[in-house]
Structures are given as structure tokens and as C-alpha cells.
Design a protein around this motif. Sequence first.
Motif, mmCIF file in Angstrom:
data_model
loop_
_atom_site.group_PDB
_atom_site.id
_atom_site.type_symbol
_atom_site.label_atom_id
_atom_site.label_comp_id
_atom_site.label_asym_id
_atom_site.label_seq_id
_atom_site.Cartn_x
_atom_site.Cartn_y
_atom_site.Cartn_z
ATOM 1 N N ARG A 5 0.841 -1.215 0.000
ATOM 2 C CA ARG A 5 0.000 0.000 0.000
ATOM 3 C C ARG A 5 0.870 1.256 0.000
ATOM 4 O O ARG A 5 0.548 2.239 -0.689
ATOM 5 C CB ARG A 5 -0.913 0.004 1.217
ATOM 6 N N LEU A 6 1.937 1.236 0.776
ATOM 7 C CA LEU A 6 2.816 2.404 0.839
ATOM 8 C C LEU A 6 3.378 2.738 -0.530
ATOM 9 O O LEU A 6 3.405 3.906 -0.945
ATOM 10 C CB LEU A 6 3.960 2.135 1.823
ATOM 11 N N GLY A 7 3.804 1.717 -1.258
ATOM 12 C CA GLY A 7 4.306 1.956 -2.601
ATOM 13 C C GLY A 7 3.245 2.567 -3.505
ATOM 14 O O GLY A 7 3.524 3.514 -4.257
ATOM 15 N N MET A 8 2.032 2.037 -3.450
ATOM 16 C CA MET A 8 0.950 2.563 -4.286
ATOM 17 C C MET A 8 0.611 3.999 -3.908
ATOM 18 O O MET A 8 0.388 4.855 -4.772
ATOM 19 C CB MET A 8 -0.289 1.672 -4.156
ATOM 20 N N GLU A 9 0.579 4.287 -2.617
ATOM 21 C CA GLU A 9 0.288 5.652 -2.177
ATOM 22 C C GLU A 9 1.370 6.617 -2.648
ATOM 23 O O GLU A 9 1.086 7.738 -3.090
ATOM 24 C CB GLU A 9 0.155 5.678 -0.656
ATOM 25 N N ASN A 10 2.624 6.206 -2.557
ATOM 26 C CA ASN A 10 3.719 7.062 -3.027
ATOM 27 C C ASN A 10 3.639 7.333 -4.524
ATOM 28 O O ASN A 10 4.091 8.380 -4.997
ATOM 29 C CB ASN A 10 5.070 6.422 -2.690
ATOM 30 N N ALA A 11 3.074 6.363 -5.256
ATOM 31 C CA ALA A 11 2.922 6.531 -6.714
ATOM 32 C C ALA A 11 1.624 7.246 -7.078
ATOM 33 O O ALA A 11 1.363 7.494 -8.258
ATOM 34 C CB ALA A 11 2.974 5.167 -7.398
ATOM 35 N N GLY A 12 0.793 7.547 -6.087
ATOM 36 C CA GLY A 12 -0.474 8.231 -6.351
ATOM 37 C C GLY A 12 -1.546 7.328 -6.925
ATOM 38 O O GLY A 12 -2.466 7.806 -7.595
ATOM 39 N N LEU A 13 -1.461 6.036 -6.633
ATOM 40 C CA LEU A 13 -2.414 5.075 -7.180
ATOM 41 C C LEU A 13 -3.463 4.708 -6.133
ATOM 42 O O LEU A 13 -3.128 4.459 -4.964
ATOM 43 C CB LEU A 13 -1.684 3.809 -7.647
ATOM 44 N N ASN A 14 -4.698 4.635 -6.567
ATOM 45 C CA ASN A 14 -5.807 4.328 -5.685
ATOM 46 C C ASN A 14 -5.900 2.822 -5.451
ATOM 47 O O ASN A 14 -6.068 2.056 -6.403
ATOM 48 C CB ASN A 14 -7.116 4.845 -6.313
ATOM 49 N N VAL A 15 -5.785 2.384 -4.196
ATOM 50 C CA VAL A 15 -5.909 0.969 -3.862
ATOM 51 C C VAL A 15 -7.376 0.670 -3.554
ATOM 52 O O VAL A 15 -7.933 1.180 -2.575
ATOM 53 C CB VAL A 15 -5.017 0.586 -2.660
ATOM 54 N N LEU A 16 -8.000 -0.151 -4.407
ATOM 55 C CA LEU A 16 -9.420 -0.470 -4.273
ATOM 56 C C LEU A 16 -9.659 -1.719 -3.436
ATOM 57 O O LEU A 16 -10.807 -2.007 -3.082
ATOM 58 C CB LEU A 16 -10.031 -0.658 -5.662
ATOM 59 N N GLY A 17 -8.615 -2.455 -3.159
ATOM 60 C CA GLY A 17 -8.761 -3.647 -2.345
ATOM 61 C C GLY A 17 -7.462 -4.417 -2.271
ATOM 62 O O GLY A 17 -6.553 -4.217 -3.090
ATOM 63 N N VAL A 18 -7.376 -5.281 -1.248
ATOM 64 C CA VAL A 18 -6.204 -6.141 -1.077
ATOM 65 C C VAL A 18 -6.710 -7.545 -0.775
ATOM 66 O O VAL A 18 -7.411 -7.769 0.214
ATOM 67 C CB VAL A 18 -5.300 -5.648 0.068
ATOM 68 N N LEU A 19 -6.363 -8.493 -1.628
ATOM 69 C CA LEU A 19 -6.825 -9.874 -1.487
ATOM 70 C C LEU A 19 -5.702 -10.728 -0.904
ATOM 71 O O LEU A 19 -4.628 -10.824 -1.497
ATOM 72 C CB LEU A 19 -7.242 -10.434 -2.846
ATOM 73 N N PRO A 20 -5.934 -11.359 0.240
ATOM 74 C CA PRO A 20 -4.912 -12.239 0.801
ATOM 75 C C PRO A 20 -4.733 -13.489 -0.046
ATOM 76 O O PRO A 20 -5.615 -13.879 -0.809
ATOM 77 C CB PRO A 20 -5.464 -12.583 2.190
ATOM 78 N N ARG A 21 -3.587 -14.099 0.114
ATOM 79 C CA ARG A 21 -3.271 -15.304 -0.650
ATOM 80 C C ARG A 21 -4.218 -16.432 -0.239
ATOM 81 O O ARG A 21 -4.364 -16.753 0.925
ATOM 82 C CB ARG A 21 -1.822 -15.712 -0.390
ATOM 83 N N ARG A 22 -4.888 -17.034 -1.250
ATOM 84 C CA ARG A 22 -5.830 -18.125 -0.997
ATOM 85 C C ARG A 22 -5.683 -19.157 -2.097
ATOM 86 O O ARG A 22 -6.136 -18.951 -3.226
ATOM 87 C CB ARG A 22 -7.287 -17.612 -1.001
ATOM 88 N N GLY A 23 -5.072 -20.274 -1.809
ATOM 89 C CA GLY A 23 -4.855 -21.294 -2.820
ATOM 90 C C GLY A 23 -6.098 -22.049 -3.218
ATOM 91 O O GLY A 23 -6.135 -22.701 -4.265
ATOM 92 N N ASP A 24 -7.164 -21.947 -2.411
ATOM 93 C CA ASP A 24 -8.373 -22.724 -2.688
ATOM 94 C C ASP A 24 -9.320 -22.028 -3.649
ATOM 95 O O ASP A 24 -10.387 -22.551 -3.949
ATOM 96 C CB ASP A 24 -9.114 -23.036 -1.382
ATOM 97 N N LEU A 25 -8.961 -20.845 -4.139
ATOM 98 C CA LEU A 25 -9.875 -20.098 -4.998
ATOM 99 C C LEU A 25 -9.571 -20.264 -6.481
ATOM 100 O O LEU A 25 -10.206 -19.643 -7.324
ATOM 101 C CB LEU A 25 -9.816 -18.608 -4.651
ATOM 102 N N THR A 26 -8.627 -21.099 -6.815
ATOM 103 C CA THR A 26 -8.238 -21.280 -8.218
ATOM 104 C C THR A 26 -9.287 -22.095 -8.975
ATOM 105 O O THR A 26 -9.732 -23.141 -8.497
ATOM 106 C CB THR A 26 -6.875 -21.992 -8.316
ATOM 107 N N LEU A 27 -9.679 -21.601 -10.143
ATOM 108 C CA LEU A 27 -10.590 -22.357 -10.998
ATOM 109 C C LEU A 27 -9.825 -23.484 -11.687
ATOM 110 O O LEU A 27 -8.675 -23.307 -12.099
ATOM 111 C CB LEU A 27 -11.201 -21.444 -12.057
ATOM 112 N N PRO A 28 -10.441 -24.671 -11.833
ATOM 113 C CA PRO A 28 -9.755 -25.778 -12.512
ATOM 114 C C PRO A 28 -9.508 -25.467 -13.983
ATOM 115 O O PRO A 28 -10.309 -24.808 -14.639
ATOM 116 C CB PRO A 28 -10.718 -26.958 -12.332
#
Length: 439
Positions: A166-189
Motif C-alpha cells: 500500500r505504501l508503494g501505491m500511495e507514493n505513486a499516487g495510485l488508488n488501492v481499491l482492495g487487497v486480497l490475501p493469498r488463498r490457494g483454494d480459490l483457483t478455478l480448474p
Amino acid sequence: MTDMPGIMISAPSSGTGKTTVMLGLLRALAEDGLRVQPFKSGPDYIDPAFHHAASGRASFNLDSWAMGSDLLAAISAEATGADICVAEGSMGLYDGVATRGQSGFGSSAETAQRMGWPVVLVVDVSGQAQSAAATALGFQAYNPDVPFAGVILNRCASPRHERLARLGMENAGLNVLGVLPRRGDLTLPERHLGLIQAVEHPDLEAAIAGYAQFLRDHVDIAAIRAAAKGQITPLDSAKLPTPPAQRIALARDAAFSFTYPHVLKGWREAGAEILPFSPLADQAPDASADLVWLPGGYPELHGGVLASATTFQTGLRKHAETRPVHGECGGYMALGEALIDKEGTRHQMAGLLGLVTSYEKRKFHLGYRRAVLTAPLPGYGPGVALRGHEFHYSTILEQPDAALADVADADGNSVPETGSHRDHVSGTFFHFITAEENA
């Protein structure tokens, strides 16, 4: 032009998780009571079925290389009556071809710019932190004319990782709309052509519901809605492809399913009757049909079943005695003499063409195709230029029949998979998108 708010879900590359975001967002917006119109940028024919399942509305491809401005406008008009459009990009945001097609180079950025849909860039931050901002900033700055809504950071490993990214994005002036944690069970086959088909997913409804909740927990959906903007150009649906016959027997099952939604819609709206049948269930095409059309799909996974489908093959041969039969990619393979599967087993196909193909001897064939017909194809005569897309691994071992077209890739280089024809039967390895508008 009519105002129609929309967004483009894209990414720096394939494999970043944009389909998970797309499906979860479609379902979350629909659950909130919005009429959501999905689109797919580019020639993908698997994703639209997933979009339909998530949103409840048919999804359509928008392709700035293959489609001219009138067809793009006619397809985008499918959003009429919707509250918001959500489009999913193909590959990376700026990935396209080197040579301009009817409208452009085929990138998702072109679609976003044309429609005025701000880009939500899904950035995989695994293996980096502040450095991800340099990637995202580059995508925003590469073409300032492409509207940009912000980023969703995917596969974040920990709260500390999130703070740094987030800090990097804020320094670049980019709007962070969300942060998704790592989830291995969400992969489509997946399988060799990408995702499995929506109809084959063991529990698609539960998966999509899970994606929607995942996004609600980690993404500012209200901010995405607020960022949406854009326009559509209402246009008569007569600009969609016209039907090649009045009564069309269309193969439709897990082996034959790859037909672009705008093509079928154009056929139906022009008054054609679509008569579905299943070769895998050993069903013959309707005896009253004027044309039998076998779409692409996965016949290489069902060689034994198709070889033993005697009712299907007998009905197909009977029809071909007096009326046209056409096959695309997998459908083309099924019209041939034989199909060799990945184990090297040879399966007898319909034998209406001399084509012999092998999935054992695999070679990747991918790209746009421009085909100038040298013989008739149902609905089109010699000299007509068609636009399409080829995507398969099977290799031609034998092809004794006459070529159907002079085929080239997007840059004009000759392609050896020309299609072929014999008597009333024709086939191509490319999937038809449209005829050129000046044809």
C-alpha cells in the motif's frame, strides 16, 4: 452516445487472478440488486459462460481487431437496460497484435479506451512489495488516454506485506481499491485450453458465491461502483452476423460448445431456428435442418464416445448427402477420417472429410485469422473475407481435400491450416467471429 457506466478488470499479465475478481464482482453487484452486463475483451470463448453464471446475463465478446465499429457498437448495445457494465480483459492490459485489424490491435486497453471504462488493474504482489507500484504506475502512464480507476492487490501474504505494498501505491499516487490475501483454494480448474467449461465445474454456484464473499471482505465495491463510467452507442442489432441457414442443427455438449455468443444472437434475431443436439448422447441432427454446424470444443477428450456414436454419425452422413455440414476446430476434427488422442489411440470419426488429426503429436496453434474464401462456406461465397481466431493443440497428419480459404495471421503471414471442403461438407480450424464489414 448513451451514458453507461462500466469498468474493465485487467492485469499486467495472465495468471494474476483477474477472473476470480471478475466473477466475484459480478455476483456481488448482482446480489446488491444491480443489473450487471458482463463483457469479455478479446476472442476468449470460455469465460463468457462463467460470466453468465455469475451475473445472470449473457456475456459478449468485444474484439477491436476482428470487429469493425458497427459490430462493436451492436454488441455493446447489449448493455441497454443494465445499471453497470463489467468487462474482463484478456492477457495483459496492452497485449494485442502488431497489425491493426478492422478497428484496432485487439488489446483490452483499446476496449477500455473506446468504451470509456476505467481500468481496475489486478496486480499480483507475491514476491514484491513497494516494487509492485512501479509496475502499476507504468501501466497507468503507458497510455494516458486509457482511463484508470485504481488497483486491486492480489496474493498478499501478511498484514506487513499489505502495509508495504500500500505504501508503494500511495507514493505513486495510485488508488488501492482492495487487497486480497493469498488463498490457494480459490483457483478455478484448468485444462489445455485454459479454464474448464462452466458446465463441467463440479460446484460452480458455490465457487462464485465464495468469490463474491471474498471480494466483499477485502475490496471496496462501493468505490469501484463510484469509479465506473463510459458510453455505449445504440445500434440496430442487424449489424450482428446473419444466419447461414433458416434451420440450423447445432451440436451442443461438453465436446462441442465453443460458439461466440454474438454469433448465435445474430442468428436468432434474424429469425433462424437453432436446433441443438448432443453427439456425446448419440443424438442425430434434426432431419429437417437446412444446415448442421459443429462448433469447437474438446472432441479429443471424447474420441471413443464419438467413434461409437452410430446414431450421430449416421444422421450426419445422411444430412451431408444433400445439405451443408460445417465444423469449426473440434467440429472440423469430428468431420474428418480419424482423430488420434493423447495416448495415441486412433478413433474413427465421421469420414466426411479426409482430415486426420493427432492430439498425441501436439503443437500450439494460437492467434487471429483472416480467411479469404476460395470455396463456399455456409452463408458466404468465394472471395468473402472472414475474421476469426484459432486456438488448439492438435496437429494435422493428413488433409487430402481441397483448401477452403487462403488464411493468414494478424500480420498477414500465411497459415497452413486453411480449412477444407468436399461436396456439401466444410471445416476450418479457426472459430468464426464475423465477415469483414466491406464484404
